[in-house]
Enzyme design. Structure first.
Site, PDB file in Angstrom:
ATOM      1  N   HIS A 294       0.873  -1.222  -0.040  1.00 36.63           N
ATOM      2  CA  HIS A 294       0.004   0.045  -0.095  1.00 36.63           C
ATOM      3  C   HIS A 294       0.946   1.284   0.052  1.00 36.63           C
ATOM      4  O   HIS A 294       0.353   2.189  -0.346  1.00 36.63           O
ATOM      5  CB  HIS A 294      -0.867  -0.107   1.300  1.00 36.63           C
ATOM      6  CG  HIS A 294      -0.637   0.528   2.401  1.00 36.63           C
ATOM      7  ND1 HIS A 294      -0.341  -0.652   3.563  1.00 36.63           N
ATOM      8  CD2 HIS A 294      -0.288   1.545   2.963  1.00 36.63           C
ATOM      9  CE1 HIS A 294       0.041   0.166   4.568  1.00 36.63           C
ATOM     10  NE2 HIS A 294       0.114   1.258   4.550  1.00 36.63           N
TER      11      HIS A 294
ATOM     12  N   ASP B 289       1.154  -7.741   2.517  1.00 36.92           N
ATOM     13  CA  ASP B 289       1.300  -6.283   2.154  1.00 36.92           C
ATOM     14  C   ASP B 289       2.674  -5.801   1.913  1.00 36.92           C
ATOM     15  O   ASP B 289       3.280  -4.993   2.671  1.00 36.92           O
ATOM     16  CB  ASP B 289       0.470  -5.413   3.166  1.00 36.92           C
ATOM     17  CG  ASP B 289       0.250  -4.141   2.904  1.00 36.92           C
ATOM     18  OD1 ASP B 289       0.965  -3.796   1.748  1.00 36.92           O
ATOM     19  OD2 ASP B 289      -0.556  -3.539   3.484  1.00 36.92           O
TER      20      ASP B 289
ATOM     21  N   SER C  14       3.966   2.318   8.665  1.00 34.96           N
ATOM     22  CA  SER C  14       3.845   1.256   7.322  1.00 34.96           C
ATOM     23  C   SER C  14       5.193   1.113   6.643  1.00 34.96           C
ATOM     24  O   SER C  14       5.760   1.888   6.301  1.00 34.96           O
ATOM     25  CB  SER C  14       2.892   1.674   6.679  1.00 34.96           C
ATOM     26  OG  SER C  14       1.551   1.419   7.183  1.00 34.96           O
TER      27      SER C  14
HETATM   28  N1  ARG Z   1      -4.994   0.723   7.716  1.00 37.88           N
HETATM   29  C1  ARG Z   1      -3.489   0.712   7.045  1.00 37.88           C
HETATM   30  C2  ARG Z   1      -3.112   2.019   7.211  1.00 37.88           C
HETATM   31  O1  ARG Z   1      -3.527   2.945   7.970  1.00 37.88           O
HETATM   32  C3  ARG Z   1      -3.586   0.423   5.699  1.00 37.88           C
HETATM   33  C4  ARG Z   1      -4.328   0.844   4.763  1.00 37.88           C
HETATM   34  C5  ARG Z   1      -4.132   0.249   3.370  1.00 37.88           C
HETATM   35  N2  ARG Z   1      -5.187  -0.549   3.150  1.00 37.88           N
HETATM   36  C6  ARG Z   1      -6.418  -0.289   2.497  1.00 37.88           C
HETATM   37  N3  ARG Z   1      -7.159  -1.355   2.421  1.00 37.88           N
HETATM   38  N4  ARG Z   1      -7.077   0.904   2.447  1.00 37.88           N
HETATM   39  O2  ARG Z   1      -2.571   2.856   6.420  1.00 37.88           O
HETATM   40  N1  ASP Z   2      -1.312   1.647   7.787  1.00 39.53           N
HETATM   41  C1  ASP Z   2      -0.743   2.552   8.655  1.00 39.53           C
HETATM   42  C2  ASP Z   2       0.393   3.385   7.518  1.00 39.53           C
HETATM   43  O1  ASP Z   2       0.050   3.114   6.318  1.00 39.53           O
HETATM   44  C3  ASP Z   2      -0.105   1.979  10.000  1.00 39.53           C
HETATM   45  C4  ASP Z   2      -0.753   2.343  11.070  1.00 39.53           C
HETATM   46  O2  ASP Z   2      -1.677   3.414  11.116  1.00 39.53           O
HETATM   47  O3  ASP Z   2      -0.706   1.440  12.122  1.00 39.53           O
HETATM   48  O4  ASP Z   2       1.497   3.722   7.983  1.00 39.53           O
END
Ligand code: ARG
Ligand code: ASP
Length: 715
Positions: A83, A219, A643
């Site tokens: 991502h 990921d 991330s």
């Molecule tokens: N929650 C994670 C972060 O805050 C991963 C986000 C990317 N994945 C998604 N399905 N949008 O960035």
């Molecule tokens: N998914 C988040 C990021 O893209 C990490 C988190 O918020 O725990 O940095």
């Protein structure tokens, strides 16, 4: 007396987030080393961060400003999240070569794909410059004057601090303004895409599984840093060479078990761990619900269209994912803050704090802090809420309005800087907006507008006059049937002619006129007052932090995250999210088959992966019981920006790749609770398995260093 102290510590600990924390790598020795060793770390603080010899920090990279990545080979190969590489992967994708759908693997250096504009930053050294930054600041009368002086000092120090010519100096604020650190950095500008799995692995589970455990997402993606012939940062050039790092992370094949020590090294973006109860209450009762309601409405409209229309689905996929990401996070955050009684915990702490202030005779310095917070948070409430409405409705979620706002900024440039400055920016704007319209559907946006503008008009305090008591449906039809901002061709026509003509046309456009009224209302009636109170709150927060550091000398406080390099550590650990439920810390490939829904856009699985699973063809990557691990969780305190951060074992080897947090613990940015806050990592063995067995890109494994630390110690 001793008993009392023990009691006090027990009482105070939860709000101090022990065993959480995002620590400054250059200060581990005094602050953390002994605790890290107790938890199982075999390295010294010097091996994690050193200026004089190579250390772990030389392998940790700030990836394109927002994520983290780590170097895993002597040839500058970098691992980060799928991502985090998403935009780059998307930009190389076409209908014929859809790397998002099919994945991509360069067979050699020549096939690696350059990404103009992408950067990767390494930290060379960290220096405390607090005294120099605060020089002559005390004599300033007002808070605004003080901040101005600080900014001047920062500019001076950044310009004069010794560094090599290819390096940069950057000063950042810590402990709410009680400490300033200078970072000497090196930014590489030739970063190439090396490999990525298909989205059905890299984004498996998509939005449904986002922020959720148990998780089965692979990921990850791979990039490479290129440097000039002297191994220094350089703009892209075909004959640049793979970067030789001072350090790269070996990868452990031994994997993890529950309670193993883990260290996560990266660039967490922002936390607010020291807010007073008043602020937390405002977030839970006022700000989060409003933002959630707005995004909820926008997402429902988009989802409706995306389900019916394939072209719209592609246009809105990435935008939808990014809006949904924080929408879902805020819901989890609010839930967690309520369930953990965060406001009451804060109030408890504030009671003890006040008692301490009195006991130590510090009423003069800190006696009015909490009542001042109360006053200021009450005063800012409507402005903060109105600001969120403006940001969420105009800047973030209604595309016609956010584009219109860019034109509004252009008009400001024209008015303040003149003709030439405007013309310079105009052409860029028109070029950029071509990309905007490629993914824009006026009929989707019209429906979003109708919903959001009604929320803004009826629910925001200090709502703009134009939106009060309106027929929102009629307003929507009027704007979308008459405005020229609804297509690229009509927009281009608007921008034809000299500046005078352009603004004459613009100032007749229904859509643009509305944007102007909304923006003018914001800049006249909301932002000045908001900024004024916010400056006071920031000053209070600084003093509150200072007070806590002073009054609780034995507690360890970490500075809130600010996109600087941090170390967080903990253990691999399951958790108990609710009564009678326990989540184990590791997921396996079998779980992917359990979640598999053929043809589904979130839960489809590539045939090749199903086959590998069926034949248990896991090579050297399976765990001791023959299963293929996929993800695991730990008690590392992380946030957005972490991330792509490496999860590192007790000996300094890579064991995983951080990418998310668990649903019940998303409140960790405000109230870290070691009982239920967990970070989610992909197991390094799954990454290797996908590269080797799934993608057949074993040439990449040849440049990595795979190790067996546990087997070695067992020998
Ligand atoms: N929650 C994670 C972060 O805050 C991963 C986000 C990317 N994945 C998604 N399905 N949008 O960035
Ligand atoms: N998914 C988040 C990021 O893209 C990490 C988190 O918020 O725990 O940095």
């Amino acid at each position: 007396m001793k008993f009392l102290r023990v009691l006090l510590i027990l009482f105070v600990l939860p709000t101090f987030a022990q065993q959480g924390g995002m620590w400054i790598p250059s200060m581990l020795k005094g602050m953390n080393e002994s605790e890290m060793k107790t938890l199982g770390m075999k390295l010294s603080a010097e091996e994690v961060y050193s200026v004089n010899q190579s250390s772990l920090k030389d392998a940790i990279v700030h990836f394109d400003g927002g994520c983290t990545s780590e170097i895993i080979s002597p040839k500058g190969l970098m691992l980060t999240n799928h991502h985090c590489g998403y935009d780059a992967i998307q930009s190389h994708s076409t209908v014929e070569h859809d790397y998002l759908q099919d994945g991509f693997w360069a067979k050699n250096n020549a096939e690696e794909l350059p990404n103009p504009g992408m950067v990767a930053t390494l930290i060379v050294s960290i220096h405390d410059v607090t005294n120099a930054v605060l020089e002559d600041v005390l004599s300033s009368k007002s808070e605004a004057e003080k901040q101005k002086k600080i900014q001047e000092n920062i500019a001076k120090i950044q310009a004069s601090f010794p560094k090599e010519k290819w390096q940069e100096n950057r000063i950042k604020v810590f402990y709410e303004g009680n400490q300033y650190l200078l970072f000497v950095t090196e930014t590489f500008k030739d970063i190439r895409l090396v490999g990525t799995p298909p989205s059905s692995i890299g984004k498996f589970g998509s939005d449904t599984d986002n922020w959720v455990w148990p998780r089965h997402t692979g990921d990850f993606s791979l990039f490479r840093i290129y440097a000039n012939k002297d191994n220094k940062p350089a703009e892209y050039a075909a004959d640049n060479i793979p970067y030789t790092p001072k350090h790269f992370l070996p990868i452990s094949l031994d994997g993890i078990s529950e309670n193993d020590f883990t260290l996560v090294f990266g660039f967490p973006g922002r936390t607010q761990e020291y807010l007073p109860s008043h602020a937390v209450e405002q977030i839970v009762t006022t700000l989060n619900p409003a933002k959630i309601e707005i995004r909820d409405a926008a997402l429902k409209v988009q989802d409706g269209f995306m389900r019916k229309d394939k072209a719209i689905k592609i246009q809105y996929a990435s935008k939808y994912a990014s809006v949904a990401n924080y929408w879902k996070k805020w819901i989890g955050e609010s839930k967690g803050l309520k369930k953990s009684n965060a406001v009451a915990l804060k109030q408890n702490f504030e009671k003890q704090f006040s008692e301490k202030v009195i006991a130590q005779g510090k009423q003069n310095e800190y006696g009015s802090l909490l009542t001042d917070f109360d006053k200021n948070y009450k005063a800012i409430n409507d402005y903060a809420l109105a600001r969120d409405y403006f940001v969420e409705v105009v800047l973030r979620n209604t595309e016609l309005l956010s584009l219109g706002f860019k034109i509004y900024q252009l008009e400001q440039v024209y008015k303040t800087k003149g003709e030439q400055a405007f013309t310079d920016r105009k052409n860029n704007f028109i070029k950029e907006s071509e990309g905007f319209y490629k993914d824009f559907s006026a009929k989707v946006d019209e429906k979003v507008f109708e919903q959001l503008i009604a929320l803004y008009g009826t629910k925001s305090p200090l709502a703009p006059e134009v939106l009060k008591n309106k027929d929102y449906k009629a307003l929507t039809t009027e704007v979308y049937s008459k405005s020229k901002l609804t297509s690229y061709n009509t927009l281009k026509k608007l921008f034809e002619g000299d500046s005078k003509t352009i603004f004459k046309k613009l100032n007749k456009d229904k859509g643009y006129l509305l944007v102007k009224e909304l923006a003018d209302n914001f800049y006249k009636n909301i932002s000045p007052k908001y900024d004024e109170i916010n400056l006071q709150i920031a000053a209070l927060q600084r003093n509150y932090m200072k007070a806590q550091l002073e009054l609780f000398p034995n507690a360890r406080f970490f500075p809130d995250a600010n996109s600087t390099l941090r170390v967080t550590y903990g253990k691999v650990k399951g958790y108990n999210p609710s009564d009678a439920v326990y989540y184990e810390p590791v997921t396996h490939l079998d779980g992917i088959v359990e979640k598999y829904v053929p043809g589904d856009y979130e839960f489809d699985v590539p045939a090749k992966l199903l086959e590998l699973e069926k034949n248990k063809d896991y090579g050297i990557y399976a765990d001791a019981s023959g299963k293929m691990p996929v993800c695991f969780i730990g008690t590392n305190h992380t946030t957005g920006g972490n991330s792509g951060s490496p999860a590192i074992d007790a000996n300094g080897n890579l064991i995983g790749l951080n990418f998310d947090r668990v649903w019940e613990g998303t409140m960790s940015d405000i109230n870290y609770d070691p009982e239920i806050c967990r970070n989610i990592m992909v197991d390094a063995r799954y990454v290797l398995f996908i590269i080797d067995k799934f993608a057949g890109a074993s040439h990449l494994l040849d440049e990595m260093k795979l190790v067996h630390p546990k087997k070695q110690t067992a020998k």
